[in-house]
Design an enzyme around this catalytic site. Sequence first.
Site, PDB file in Angstrom:
ATOM      1  N   HIS A  29      26.213 -27.360 -76.293  1.00  0.00           N
ATOM      2  CA  HIS A  29      26.550 -26.337 -75.301  1.00  0.00           C
ATOM      3  C   HIS A  29      28.027 -26.017 -75.449  1.00  0.00           C
ATOM      4  O   HIS A  29      28.879 -26.879 -75.258  1.00  0.00           O
ATOM      5  CB  HIS A  29      26.255 -26.821 -73.881  1.00  0.00           C
ATOM      6  CG  HIS A  29      26.563 -25.786 -72.838  1.00  0.00           C
ATOM      7  ND1 HIS A  29      25.613 -24.883 -72.388  1.00  0.00           N
ATOM      8  CD2 HIS A  29      27.711 -25.495 -72.173  1.00  0.00           C
ATOM      9  CE1 HIS A  29      26.170 -24.085 -71.486  1.00  0.00           C
ATOM     10  NE2 HIS A  29      27.437 -24.435 -71.338  1.00  0.00           N
ATOM     11  N   CYS A  30      28.315 -24.782 -75.804  1.00  0.00           N
ATOM     12  CA  CYS A  30      29.699 -24.369 -76.067  1.00  0.00           C
ATOM     13  C   CYS A  30      30.293 -23.748 -74.809  1.00  0.00           C
ATOM     14  O   CYS A  30      29.791 -22.728 -74.319  1.00  0.00           O
ATOM     15  CB  CYS A  30      29.741 -23.369 -77.230  1.00  0.00           C
ATOM     16  SG  CYS A  30      31.413 -22.856 -77.671  1.00  0.00           S
ATOM     17  N   VAL A  31      31.350 -24.359 -74.290  1.00  0.00           N
ATOM     18  CA  VAL A  31      31.982 -23.840 -73.075  1.00  0.00           C
ATOM     19  C   VAL A  31      32.718 -22.535 -73.338  1.00  0.00           C
ATOM     20  O   VAL A  31      32.933 -21.737 -72.416  1.00  0.00           O
ATOM     21  CB  VAL A  31      32.951 -24.883 -72.485  1.00  0.00           C
ATOM     22  CG1 VAL A  31      32.207 -26.116 -72.022  1.00  0.00           C
ATOM     23  CG2 VAL A  31      34.047 -25.255 -73.490  1.00  0.00           C
ATOM     24  N   SER A  47      27.360 -20.829 -73.100  1.00  0.00           N
ATOM     25  CA  SER A  47      25.959 -20.801 -73.505  1.00  0.00           C
ATOM     26  C   SER A  47      25.720 -21.894 -74.536  1.00  0.00           C
ATOM     27  O   SER A  47      26.659 -22.482 -75.075  1.00  0.00           O
ATOM     28  CB  SER A  47      25.587 -19.438 -74.075  1.00  0.00           C
ATOM     29  OG  SER A  47      24.240 -19.403 -74.500  1.00  0.00           O
TER      30      SER A  47
END
Length: 424
Positions: free
Chosen positions: A277-279, A283
């Site tokens: 999960h990429c901040v 998303s």
Amino acid sequence: MTKKKHSKMSEEDDTLCCCEYINHHGEKTHILASCCDCADLDEACDRCLKGKSVSPQTIERITDTISDRLRIPWLLGSGAKKIDITILPPLVFLPIFLHVAALHIVLAFIILTSLPILVLWYYYITHQNKGRTLFFLSLGLFSLGYMYYLFLTEVMPKGNVNFVHLTVLTSGLVLTLVCLAQVKKDPGYLRTDNRTTQIKDAETKYTSSHSLNGTHQVQQKGWDIPTKLNLSGRNGKLQLGHHELNKNWCAVCKTIRPPRSGHCRICASCVQRLDHHCVWINSCVGASNHRAFILTLFVFLLTSIYGISLTLDTICRGRSIFTALFYCPGVYREYSTALSFTCVWYCTIVTAGMSYLFLIQLINISCNITEREIRFALRDKTGQKYLCGLVIKTDEYNRGFINNWKEFLKLQPNHMKTTIEDLV
């Protein structure tokens, strides 16, 4: 006729104007009333004036009220839209920090050293709480826009950048945003069917056989090994061959996941071939958007390096990029060049961080392993470390460098939807 009139009047009552909204108490209110009727805030102010402490519960209620009332008018008939309060700090503090840092080299050193520490600290806090925030996406997008604005207002007037340079830089910026928009689409969410799923749909996905002891052996098309469902045991465990089906069964979504899929607690959904999960994009990175994610990083790095080189070539003429970063005499004599130089160092720090992320992604793709699988391999001590932990290999899905990249470039999400009801 009276019923029709009554229904029309009720529909008119339910519609919201551009400045109205339904608050968290379920009541209809107006934006202009945002500063009215807040007993918790009045009580907190009264206690502060009297020198008394404010309870954490009161502060939490005040924060919830402010975040609920922070809205903007919306003209599409759905009422005023709520603004996520986490998008505001970058918009307010980033310009202030950069302009203060341009006043003196000591201030620049302190601020440019503190900014990454603060961002990493906030990331640690949100990661521990598994909370969703728009802070990092807001910081990234605003940084792109603000750096481009300063380039137009501070670097372009100096006359060293021509129209071709500006066109290339602008094209890189636009292409980065286009790629980012593609990344923000569905990363490969697994959406479960409801309980009324027809058996015919399941027959197209599985070939099953049954035994007398209550064990169902199911072969899903596209999977490597059959799935055995043991429904007669007391604990109701699902078994995959001779191994427990803990890896492919999601207790939250109640679904059988394809191999290498994972559940994201922040997005509250399972994602096919979940990487992480990429901040920065708020998303997940999965089967559907992993290639777009890599392309976004690549285009951003090229655009950022090109913009840094143009700026340094303008304010520190006659020096190479690396030399100008560390030795640019007279840059703090004018505020305009000092601000440009400060922004160059800010972009360099961001570019260095994104370059590390890009390098890790390239290594993982070459080894055919995801960040999620690396985390499990390190936890279970099944992975091998190379280059001081920069490379983690498990060889579970590794098919060689060329084949791994072929698999990644041909990566397609599996649109098959499965639930336990389908199998039983």
